[in-house]
Scaffold this active site. Structure first.
Site, PDB file in Angstrom:
ATOM      1  N   ARG A 286     -19.867   2.614  -1.039  1.00 22.58           N
ATOM      2  CA  ARG A 286     -20.857   3.636  -0.661  1.00 22.58           C
ATOM      3  C   ARG A 286     -21.777   4.034  -1.809  1.00 22.58           C
ATOM      4  NH1 ARG A 286     -16.403   8.057   1.116  1.00 22.58           N
ATOM      5  NH2 ARG A 286     -15.084   7.888  -0.723  1.00 22.58           N
TER       6      ARG A 286
ATOM      7  N   PHE B  64     -17.689   3.560   5.369  1.00 24.37           N
ATOM      8  CA  PHE B  64     -16.762   2.906   6.303  1.00 24.37           C
ATOM      9  C   PHE B  64     -16.615   3.684   7.611  1.00 24.37           C
ATOM     10  CE2 PHE B  64     -14.280   1.425   2.283  1.00 24.37           C
ATOM     11  CZ  PHE B  64     -15.361   0.656   1.903  1.00 24.37           C
TER      12      PHE B  64
ATOM     13  N   LYS C  73      -0.858  -3.543   0.656  1.00 24.20           N
ATOM     14  CA  LYS C  73       0.250  -2.620   0.761  1.00 24.20           C
ATOM     15  C   LYS C  73      -0.167  -1.283   0.177  1.00 24.20           C
ATOM     16  CE  LYS C  73       3.105  -1.902  -2.628  1.00 24.20           C
ATOM     17  NZ  LYS C  73       2.782  -1.520  -4.013  1.00 24.20           N
TER      18      LYS C  73
ATOM     19  N   HIS D  91       1.704  -8.966  -3.166  1.00 25.49           N
ATOM     20  CA  HIS D  91       1.180  -9.904  -4.173  1.00 25.49           C
ATOM     21  C   HIS D  91       2.295 -10.675  -4.885  1.00 25.49           C
ATOM     22  CE1 HIS D  91       1.771  -6.636  -7.170  1.00 25.49           C
ATOM     23  NE2 HIS D  91       1.788  -7.598  -8.052  1.00 25.49           N
TER      24      HIS D  91
ATOM     25  N   HIS E  70       8.084  -5.583  -2.748  1.00 25.40           N
ATOM     26  CA  HIS E  70       8.299  -6.700  -3.670  1.00 25.40           C
ATOM     27  C   HIS E  70       9.781  -7.074  -3.823  1.00 25.40           C
ATOM     28  CE1 HIS E  70       4.199  -5.843  -4.417  1.00 25.40           C
ATOM     29  NE2 HIS E  70       4.371  -4.933  -5.354  1.00 25.40           N
TER      30      HIS E  70
ATOM     31  N   LYS F 203       9.692   2.112 -13.999  1.00 21.05           N
ATOM     32  CA  LYS F 203       8.528   2.206 -14.880  1.00 21.05           C
ATOM     33  C   LYS F 203       9.033   2.625 -16.266  1.00 21.05           C
ATOM     34  CE  LYS F 203       5.527   2.330 -11.252  1.00 21.05           C
ATOM     35  NZ  LYS F 203       5.327   1.013 -10.648  1.00 21.05           N
TER      36      LYS F 203
ATOM     37  N   LYS G 171       8.101  -5.578 -19.962  1.00 22.90           N
ATOM     38  CA  LYS G 171       7.820  -6.085 -18.616  1.00 22.90           C
ATOM     39  C   LYS G 171       8.681  -7.323 -18.430  1.00 22.90           C
ATOM     40  CE  LYS G 171       3.950  -7.622 -15.720  1.00 22.90           C
ATOM     41  NZ  LYS G 171       3.972  -6.624 -14.671  1.00 22.90           N
TER      42      LYS G 171
HETATM   43  N1  LIG Z   1      -5.132  -0.823  -7.653  1.00 23.19           N
HETATM   44  C1  LIG Z   1      -4.024  -1.557  -7.641  1.00 23.19           C
HETATM   45  O1  LIG Z   1      -3.531  -2.056  -8.667  1.00 23.19           O
HETATM   46  C2  LIG Z   1      -3.324  -1.813  -6.357  1.00 23.19           C
HETATM   47  C3  LIG Z   1      -3.858  -1.376  -5.152  1.00 23.19           C
HETATM   48  N2  LIG Z   1      -3.229  -1.670  -3.980  1.00 23.19           N
HETATM   49  C4  LIG Z   1      -3.803  -1.251  -2.694  1.00 23.19           C
HETATM   50  O2  LIG Z   1      -5.145  -1.692  -2.608  1.00 23.19           O
HETATM   51  C5  LIG Z   1      -5.926  -0.775  -1.865  1.00 23.19           C
HETATM   52  C6  LIG Z   1      -7.100  -0.314  -2.719  1.00 23.19           C
HETATM   53  O3  LIG Z   1      -6.596   0.316  -3.865  1.00 23.19           O
HETATM   54  P1  LIG Z   1      -7.521   0.718  -5.103  1.00 23.19           P
HETATM   55  O4  LIG Z   1      -8.554  -0.298  -5.344  1.00 23.19           O
HETATM   56  O5  LIG Z   1      -6.607   1.078  -6.193  1.00 23.19           O
HETATM   57  O6  LIG Z   1      -8.209   2.047  -4.546  1.00 23.19           O
HETATM   58  P2  LIG Z   1      -9.564   2.676  -5.015  1.00 23.19           P
HETATM   59  O7  LIG Z   1      -9.539   4.093  -4.567  1.00 23.19           O
HETATM   60  O8  LIG Z   1      -9.848   2.395  -6.447  1.00 23.19           O
HETATM   61  O9  LIG Z   1     -10.631   1.859  -4.155  1.00 23.19           O
HETATM   62  C7  LIG Z   1     -10.891   2.138  -2.813  1.00 23.19           C
HETATM   63  C8  LIG Z   1     -12.383   2.078  -2.649  1.00 23.19           C
HETATM   64  O10 LIG Z   1     -12.675   2.399  -1.303  1.00 23.19           O
HETATM   65  C9  LIG Z   1     -13.832   3.195  -1.304  1.00 23.19           C
HETATM   66  N3  LIG Z   1     -13.924   4.072  -0.124  1.00 23.19           N
HETATM   67  C10 LIG Z   1     -12.994   4.932   0.322  1.00 23.19           C
HETATM   68  N4  LIG Z   1     -13.448   5.535   1.439  1.00 23.19           N
HETATM   69  C11 LIG Z   1     -14.677   5.031   1.693  1.00 23.19           C
HETATM   70  C12 LIG Z   1     -15.652   5.235   2.707  1.00 23.19           C
HETATM   71  N5  LIG Z   1     -15.462   6.093   3.730  1.00 23.19           N
HETATM   72  N6  LIG Z   1     -16.790   4.544   2.637  1.00 23.19           N
HETATM   73  C13 LIG Z   1     -17.032   3.699   1.618  1.00 23.19           C
HETATM   74  N7  LIG Z   1     -16.149   3.445   0.621  1.00 23.19           N
HETATM   75  C14 LIG Z   1     -14.999   4.110   0.668  1.00 23.19           C
HETATM   76  C15 LIG Z   1     -13.730   4.042  -2.525  1.00 23.19           C
HETATM   77  O11 LIG Z   1     -15.012   4.429  -2.868  1.00 23.19           O
HETATM   78  P3  LIG Z   1     -15.328   5.718  -3.765  1.00 23.19           P
HETATM   79  O12 LIG Z   1     -14.985   5.261  -5.147  1.00 23.19           O
HETATM   80  O13 LIG Z   1     -16.764   5.936  -3.533  1.00 23.19           O
HETATM   81  O14 LIG Z   1     -14.426   6.811  -3.252  1.00 23.19           O
HETATM   82  C16 LIG Z   1     -13.097   3.082  -3.530  1.00 23.19           C
HETATM   83  O15 LIG Z   1     -14.053   2.410  -4.294  1.00 23.19           O
HETATM   84  C17 LIG Z   1      -4.961   0.355  -1.479  1.00 23.19           C
HETATM   85  O16 LIG Z   1      -4.427   0.049  -0.239  1.00 23.19           O
HETATM   86  C18 LIG Z   1      -3.871   0.262  -2.539  1.00 23.19           C
HETATM   87  O17 LIG Z   1      -2.652   0.786  -2.081  1.00 23.19           O
HETATM   88  C19 LIG Z   1      -2.074  -2.412  -3.953  1.00 23.19           C
HETATM   89  C20 LIG Z   1      -1.490  -2.863  -5.118  1.00 23.19           C
HETATM   90  C21 LIG Z   1      -2.053  -2.576  -6.409  1.00 23.19           C
HETATM   91  O1  LIG Z   2       2.340  -3.202  -6.187  1.00 26.59           O
HETATM   92  C1  LIG Z   2       2.582  -2.766  -7.300  1.00 26.59           C
HETATM   93  O2  LIG Z   2       2.918  -3.655  -8.272  1.00 26.59           O
HETATM   94  C2  LIG Z   2       2.762  -3.310  -9.646  1.00 26.59           C
HETATM   95  C3  LIG Z   2       3.571  -4.333 -10.432  1.00 26.59           C
HETATM   96  O3  LIG Z   2       3.022  -5.614 -10.225  1.00 26.59           O
HETATM   97  P1  LIG Z   2       3.154  -6.756 -11.344  1.00 26.59           P
HETATM   98  O4  LIG Z   2       2.472  -7.919 -10.727  1.00 26.59           O
HETATM   99  O5  LIG Z   2       2.460  -6.215 -12.569  1.00 26.59           O
HETATM  100  O6  LIG Z   2       4.609  -6.962 -11.584  1.00 26.59           O
HETATM  101  C4  LIG Z   2       3.240  -1.896  -9.914  1.00 26.59           C
HETATM  102  O7  LIG Z   2       2.940  -1.531 -11.255  1.00 26.59           O
HETATM  103  C5  LIG Z   2       2.536  -0.946  -8.975  1.00 26.59           C
HETATM  104  O8  LIG Z   2       3.055   0.379  -9.174  1.00 26.59           O
HETATM  105  C6  LIG Z   2       2.774  -1.339  -7.539  1.00 26.59           C
HETATM  106  O9  LIG Z   2       1.964  -0.557  -6.675  1.00 26.59           O
END
Ligand SMILES: NC(=O)C1=CN([C@@H]2O[C@H](COP(=O)(O)OP(=O)(O)OC[C@H]3O[C@@H](n4cnc5c(N)ncnc54)[C@H](OP(=O)(O)O)[C@@H]3O)[C@@H](O)[C@H]2O)C=CC1
Ligand SMILES: O=C1O[C@H](COP(=O)(O)O)[C@@H](O)[C@H](O)[C@H]1O
Length: 491
Positions: free
Chosen positions: A49, A93, A147, A177, A239, A339, A344
């Site tokens: 957005r 979205f 997830k 993953h 996992h 954690k 690791k």
């Molecule tokens: N980050 C990680 O390492 C991991 C993430 N995940 C999963 O991946 C998914 C994404 O996580 P992550 O990237 O960390 O989350 P983030 O919050 O960083 O990213 C989500 C994005 O979605 C955007 N968003 C949310 N609502 C809207 C909307 N209504 N319209 C447009 N954009 C929107 C947000 O935008 P804005 O910034 O503008 O709010 C943000 O950029 C989740 O399900 C998380 O559980 C799983 C494993 C690891």
């Molecule tokens: O999904 C997740 O995994 C990471 C650990 O992943 P790894 O590939 O680095 O072993 C974990 O740190 C995180 O909390 C969890 O959401």
């Protein structure tokens, strides 16, 4: 279609400027580009957005790619090629009208449509409905979701139901993953390509199994999310149970997605509940306090940024899982994950039973169990601990334990180990679901985890403390020593 365009796709990424997309997904796409795996006409649409045009988004993504791809692997030509495939569309979205732009973009492309939802799971249903309402998808569309699928069985049902209103199960690619990690896939090769192990893989020959997934990181700015989840929901529900399934499942009849997933589901169904009377002996929860990481002082969980005082969320879990079936009856699976541990380290240790009749020096009897050590990360590889005669005239029949060792980085010297997301995106492009999680797997995993959580809540004991930089609460050592065993510490 020419072979070159066989896996051509239009990849639409919701949440393209979020943490996961920038740290993992675009770097993975960069690597697929570098490996020449993206079809010439494959296109990527980044959706977020922020008020940007395509050039602005490419600049932002370029900077992030330079940050997250190792400098030795960064090639300006590859970077230019991947960026040229990316278009950007500003889209809320929740706003159905915004999806019209998405449909128009799709009309000018071709190949399979892949929708990647890198967004909070609460948005999956809404995005799916909007895609359907605006005619952006069809029966061949593939959808990748991250997830956690829900917080418990009930909420995972809700999310899965919302997705099922729009997509069939064969369109859904649920990510765990860990299944994309080379060494995790190697568990399938190890078990089912080596008859040597196949005949030993049961309660006649294995005494117990250890699974350790230790992380040195703490909460990394994700306190708000993590405090609602805890290590049980964040790591064990997905996992670690997947690792357990791959170790414990029966041989699938082939490598198809459903053959493998059917076998994993049978394991999840056979997991013995950790009932209230077992909580004390089968489960330890921990929370880290201030300590050290890589030699530097680090705060405790309750002193992290955004922390709320008094939280009893666990950052460590150790448990003894049991599988009630013919193959595994009487073989405990000791699992621990946390954690802020000293390093690791993810590894699985298969402890074999000793030979039925021992004829060597009684003082050495403790050595007489073979162990298979499977190192998932880092230093990927495996070692089979075997006993040989000690060398030398003066040694008689003294035994010596040593490893038959396979270190992947040494044996496969020039092969780069791809990141899990590279493999998962590549399999999605090919339409292979075998590394993705089926709905019933997610739900059976929740069913087991829910009863563990509700029983420990009834028990009402707070998590045990452990200092950052240690292997978890002392009670986690007692959990295994109570059975006359110990965690494998040859890390
Ligand atoms: N980050 C990680 O390492 C991991 C993430 N995940 C999963 O991946 C998914 C994404 O996580 P992550 O990237 O960390 O989350 P983030 O919050 O960083 O990213 C989500 C994005 O979605 C955007 N968003 C949310 N609502 C809207 C909307 N209504 N319209 C447009 N954009 C929107 C947000 O935008 P804005 O910034 O503008 O709010 C943000 O950029 C989740 O399900 C998380 O559980 C799983 C494993 C690891
Ligand atoms: O999904 C997740 O995994 C990471 C650990 O992943 P790894 O590939 O680095 O072993 C974990 O740190 C995180 O909390 C969890 O959401």
């Amino acid at each position: 279609m020419s072979r070159k365009n066989e896996n051509q796709c239009d990849l639409i990424m919701f949440g393209a400027l979020g943490d996961l997309a920038q740290r993992k997904l675009f770097p993975a796409l960069y690597q697929l580009e570098a490996a020449g795996l993206l079809a010439p006409k494959t296109r990527i649409l980044a959706l977020a957005r922020q008020d940007l045009d395509t050039d602005g988004a490419r600049d932002q993504l370029s900077a992030k790619l330079k940050e997250h791809v190792k400098s030795a692997e960064m090639d300006e030509k590859v970077l230019a090629r991947i960026l040229s495939r990316i278009d950007y569309l500003k889209l809320d979205f929740a706003t159905t009208d915004d999806y019209v732009g998405l449909r128009q973009w799709r009309e000018s492309g071709g190949g399979a449509l892949i929708v990647y939802m890198a967004t909070p799971p609460a948005l999956y249903g809404m995005i799916a409905r909007n895609l359907k309402q605006t005619d952006c998808i069809d029966a061949a569309t593939r959808v990748v979701v991250e997830k956690p699928i829900g917080h418990d069985l009930e909420s995972s049902h809700e999310i899965n139901d919302q997705l099922a209103e729009v997509f069939n199960e064969n369109q859904l690619f649920r990510i765990d993953h860990y299944l994309g990690k080379e060494t995790v896939q190697n568990l399938i090769a190890l078990r089912f390509a080596n008859n040597l192990f196949a005949s030993q893989w049961n309660q006649d020959h294995i005494s117990h199994v250890e699974i350790t997934v230790a992380e040195s990181v703490g909460i990394e700015g994700r306190w708000g999310y993590f405090d609602q989840a805890g290590q049980m929901r964040d790591m064990i529900q997905n996992h670690l149970l997947q690792l357990l399934c791959l170790i414990a499942m029966d041989p699938p009849s082939d490598l198809s997605a459903d053959s493998i997933r059917d076998e994993k589901v049978k394991v999840l169904k056979a997991l013995r509940p950790i009932t209230p009377d077992l909580v004390e002996t089968h489960l330890v929860r921990g929370q880290y306090t201030a300590g050290t990481a890589a030699g530097k002082p680090v705060p405790g969980y309750l002193e992290e940024e955004d922390a709320v005082r008094g939280s009893t969320t666990e950052t460590f879990v150790a448990l003894k899982a049991e599988i009630s079936n013919w193959r595994w009856s009487g073989v405990p699976f000791y699992i621990r994950t946390g954690k802020r541990m000293p390093e690791k380290l993810s590894q699985i240790i298969i402890h074999f039973k000793p030979a039925p009749h021992y004829i060597f020096d009684p003082d050495q009897k403790h050595l007489a169990n073979n162990k298979l050590i499977i190192r998932l990360q880092p230093d990927e590889g495996m070692a089979l601990q075997i006993l040989t005669k000690d060398q030398g005239l003066d040694k008689g029949m003294r035994l010596r334990q040593g490893p038959l060792e396979l270190t992947f980085s040494e044996t496969f010297k020039h092969a780069r180990i791809p990141d899990a997301y590279e493999r998962l995106l590549w399999e999605t492009m090919k339409g292979n679901q075998y590394l993705f999680v089926r709905r019933d797997e997610v739900e059976y995993a929740w069913r087991w985890v829910d009863q563990v959580i509700s029983n420990w809540e009834e028990h009402a004991s707070p998590p045990k403390r452990y200092a950052a930089g240690t292997w978890g609460p002392v009670a986690s050592i007692a959990l295994i020593t109570r059975d006359g065993r110990s965690w494998y510490e040859d890390a």
